[in-house]
Design a protein around this motif. Structure first.
Motif, short mmCIF file in Angstrom:
data_model
loop_
_atom_site.label_atom_id
_atom_site.label_comp_id
_atom_site.label_asym_id
_atom_site.label_seq_id
_atom_site.Cartn_x
_atom_site.Cartn_y
_atom_site.Cartn_z
N ASN A 112 -6.78 19.06 -29.22
CA ASN A 112 -6.07 17.74 -28.73
C ASN A 112 -5.11 17.18 -27.60
OD1 ASN A 112 -4.30 16.83 -29.96
ND2 ASN A 112 -5.04 14.90 -30.54
N HIS A 113 -4.51 18.92 -27.04
CA HIS A 113 -3.48 18.73 -26.60
C HIS A 113 -3.64 18.62 -24.49
CE1 HIS A 113 0.65 21.95 -25.23
NE2 HIS A 113 0.29 20.77 -24.83
N ARG A 114 -2.58 17.78 -24.82
CA ARG A 114 -2.86 17.22 -23.03
C ARG A 114 -2.31 16.38 -22.32
NH1 ARG A 114 -4.11 14.14 -27.41
NH2 ARG A 114 -4.36 11.52 -27.23
N VAL A 115 -2.20 16.66 -20.73
CA VAL A 115 -0.94 15.41 -19.88
C VAL A 115 -1.53 14.50 -19.18
CG1 VAL A 115 0.28 16.31 -18.41
CG2 VAL A 115 0.30 17.84 -19.49
N ILE A 116 -0.86 13.35 -19.82
CA ILE A 116 -1.46 11.97 -19.10
C ILE A 116 -0.34 11.84 -17.71
CG2 ILE A 116 -1.46 9.45 -19.26
CD1 ILE A 116 -2.11 9.84 -22.29
N CYS A 117 -0.72 11.76 -16.80
CA CYS A 117 -0.06 11.21 -15.03
C CYS A 117 -0.73 10.29 -14.79
CB CYS A 117 -0.32 12.72 -14.45
SG CYS A 117 0.77 12.55 -12.76
N LYS A 118 0.28 9.34 -15.39
CA LYS A 118 -0.02 7.35 -15.03
C LYS A 118 0.79 7.26 -13.64
CE LYS A 118 1.52 6.98 -19.83
NZ LYS A 118 2.27 6.11 -20.61
N TYR A 119 -0.45 6.70 -12.39
CA TYR A 119 -0.18 6.67 -11.06
C TYR A 119 0.26 5.24 -10.87
CZ TYR A 119 -2.96 11.50 -10.01
OH TYR A 119 -2.76 13.05 -9.54
N ILE A 120 -0.97 4.47 -11.31
CA ILE A 120 -0.40 2.61 -10.78
C ILE A 120 -0.08 2.39 -12.21
CG2 ILE A 120 -2.01 1.13 -9.41
CD1 ILE A 120 -3.77 2.87 -8.39
N LEU A 121 0.82 1.68 -12.56
CA LEU A 121 1.20 0.36 -13.85
C LEU A 121 2.45 0.03 -12.99
CD1 LEU A 121 2.46 3.15 -16.47
CD2 LEU A 121 2.78 3.67 -13.78
N PRO A 122 2.62 -0.85 -14.00
CA PRO A 122 4.24 -1.50 -13.46
C PRO A 122 5.78 -0.82 -13.98
CG PRO A 122 2.92 -2.93 -14.87
CD PRO A 122 1.57 -1.73 -14.73
N GLY A 123 6.09 -1.01 -13.06
CA GLY A 123 7.36 0.17 -12.62
C GLY A 123 7.56 1.12 -11.69
N GLN A 124 6.27 1.38 -11.31
CA GLN A 124 5.94 2.52 -10.48
C GLN A 124 5.22 2.35 -9.69
OE1 GLN A 124 5.76 7.20 -11.41
NE2 GLN A 124 3.50 6.42 -11.40
N LYS B 66 6.90 9.02 -11.73
CA LYS B 66 8.33 9.47 -12.69
C LYS B 66 8.18 10.64 -13.87
CE LYS B 66 9.86 4.90 -11.53
NZ LYS B 66 10.19 3.14 -12.08
N ASP B 67 9.13 11.09 -14.34
CA ASP B 67 8.97 12.19 -15.16
C ASP B 67 8.63 10.92 -16.61
OD1 ASP B 67 10.05 13.89 -13.69
OD2 ASP B 67 12.25 13.90 -14.12
N GLU B 68 8.41 9.98 -16.95
CA GLU B 68 8.25 9.08 -17.50
C GLU B 68 7.23 8.84 -17.80
OE1 GLU B 68 10.69 6.06 -15.47
OE2 GLU B 68 10.47 8.12 -16.30
N THR C 4 0.70 -0.96 -0.32
CA THR C 4 -0.15 -0.08 0.23
C THR C 4 0.88 1.40 -0.27
OG1 THR C 4 -1.64 -0.92 1.28
CG2 THR C 4 -1.39 1.26 1.53
N VAL C 5 0.40 2.62 -0.71
CA VAL C 5 1.60 3.82 -1.05
C VAL C 5 0.72 4.53 -0.82
CG1 VAL C 5 3.43 2.43 -1.81
CG2 VAL C 5 2.39 3.05 -3.43
N LEU C 6 0.97 6.01 -0.74
CA LEU C 6 0.52 6.89 -1.13
C LEU C 6 0.91 7.33 -2.63
CD1 LEU C 6 -1.51 9.40 -0.26
CD2 LEU C 6 0.48 10.32 1.28
N ILE C 7 0.33 8.40 -3.11
CA ILE C 7 1.35 8.53 -4.72
C ILE C 7 0.15 9.98 -4.79
CG2 ILE C 7 1.35 8.02 -7.48
CD1 ILE C 7 -0.42 5.32 -6.74
N LYS C 8 2.12 10.38 -5.11
CA LYS C 8 1.85 12.02 -5.11
C LYS C 8 2.37 12.59 -6.98
CE LYS C 8 2.34 13.43 -1.00
NZ LYS C 8 3.09 14.24 0.31
N PRO C 9 1.65 13.46 -7.25
CA PRO C 9 2.77 13.85 -9.07
C PRO C 9 3.68 14.46 -8.52
CG PRO C 9 0.22 14.57 -8.21
CD PRO C 9 0.37 14.31 -7.75
N GLU C 10 3.50 15.21 -7.75
CA GLU C 10 4.83 16.12 -7.96
C GLU C 10 5.58 15.86 -5.75
OE1 GLU C 10 6.47 17.34 -9.56
OE2 GLU C 10 4.79 17.72 -10.74
N GLY C 11 7.18 16.34 -5.56
CA GLY C 11 6.91 16.32 -4.61
C GLY C 11 8.63 15.46 -4.31
N THR C 12 8.93 14.95 -2.96
CA THR C 12 10.12 14.72 -2.63
C THR C 12 10.13 12.56 -2.26
OG1 THR C 12 10.95 16.48 -2.60
CG2 THR C 12 12.05 14.28 -1.10
N PRO C 13 10.54 12.11 -2.72
CA PRO C 13 10.46 10.30 -1.98
C PRO C 13 10.41 10.28 -0.88
CG PRO C 13 11.66 10.51 -4.39
CD PRO C 13 11.61 11.70 -4.19
#
Length: 287
Positions: free
Chosen positions: A168-180, A154-156, A137-146
């Protein structure tokens, strides 16, 4: 907990507007002082929301899950789209701010939600899927210090796509996915459109190996999104308002155009967690 059955694409192309909305649209999710949950037979996803106000709200399994507690055989992703709140999991408290998220692993027993300010309550949006392994179980933040128990996106996993010229200019922020943030099958994130852009997920796609749920928000009450669904050659639309969600079966496209820019949360459940596993649909093939 409301139950929704699966639908065949052969049947859906004959649905009236009311029937289409009845089967796929989820309205009135964010009810002050309550937890609302919708259980879909499509990949057994549960979509819901918790809006604590003056007192904490406890998450229970209900009769529908035939479980001792909600996450006995499930995992869950939560994204807060309201005021700052807290999620208490088996005695440990996590403070979750606006557009911050949590992954809560299988086996977590006691889960409750509360708001820091009753005048500006938290709005916890929930996606839950069946699970077979207990991931942390983890808290996930778009920005900040680990820090311990906190994952910074992650930036990627912050991807800028489209252009203003194509609306269609947009920003996708991926929270839960493999590798993160590891999960059994749930993949979850958020897409925000830039001012002047109105199209999401266009060119569109299907992904036969997983279904998806969209939650549209960040819109004034008089704005709307025309959400497009159905087989690529049998498309239908659903008019959606602020803080409404929609279920998208694996055989269906899922795209939208709004009366203005907006934000949406996407949650995917199925057998493949690879984000790019999509069956692209050419613009000229849509009907």
């Amino acid at each position: 907990m409301e139950l929704r059955t699966a639908s065949s694409p052969r049947d859906v192309k004959h649905y009236t507007t009311d029937r289409l909305r009845e089967e796929f649209l989820i309205q009135n999710l964010f009810v002050p002082g309550e937890i609302k949950l919708v259980y879909s037979h499509i990949d057994r996803i549960i979509t819901g929301a918790a809006v604590p106000v003056s007192a904490p709200i406890k998450l229970t399994a209900g009769d529908e899950l035939r479980a001792d507690y909600f996450l006995q055989r499930r995992e869950m992703g939560v994204i807060n789209i309201g005021g700052t709140g807290r999620i208490i999991i088996d005695g440990k408290t996590y403070t979750v701010g606006y557009k911050e998220a949590m992954y809560i692993g299988m086996g977590s027993k006691e889960i409750s939600f509360e708001s820091l300010d009753t005048a500006k309550p938290a709005k916890f949006y929930i996606n839950s899927a069946p699970a077979h392994t207990a991931y942390p179980t983890v808290l996930i933040k778009p920005e900040g210090t680990p820090e311990e128990g906190v994952v910074i996106v992650k930036d990627e996993n912050k991807v800028e796509l489209g252009s203003l010229e194509e609306s269609n200019h947009r920003v996708i922020c991926k929270y839960i996915l493999p590798g993160q943030v590891e999960s059994c099958q749930l993949v979850m994130g958020m897409t925000g459109l830039k001012p002047g852009s109105v199209w999401n997920t266009m060119p569109c796609h299907t992904h036969d190996r997983r279904m998806e749920v969209y939650l549209y928000f960040d819109m004034p009450e008089d704005a709307f999104v025309m959400h497009y669904m159905g087989e690529p050659t049998e498309t239908r639309h659903v008019v959606m308002r602020n803080e409404e969600a929609i279920i998208s079966p694996s055989w269906s496209i899922h795209a939208g155009s709004g009366s203005r820019a907006y934000t949406f949360i996407w949650g995917m459940v199925g057998e493949n967690q690879v984000f790019g596993d999509m069956d692209d649909v050419a613009m000229c093939d849509l009907k």
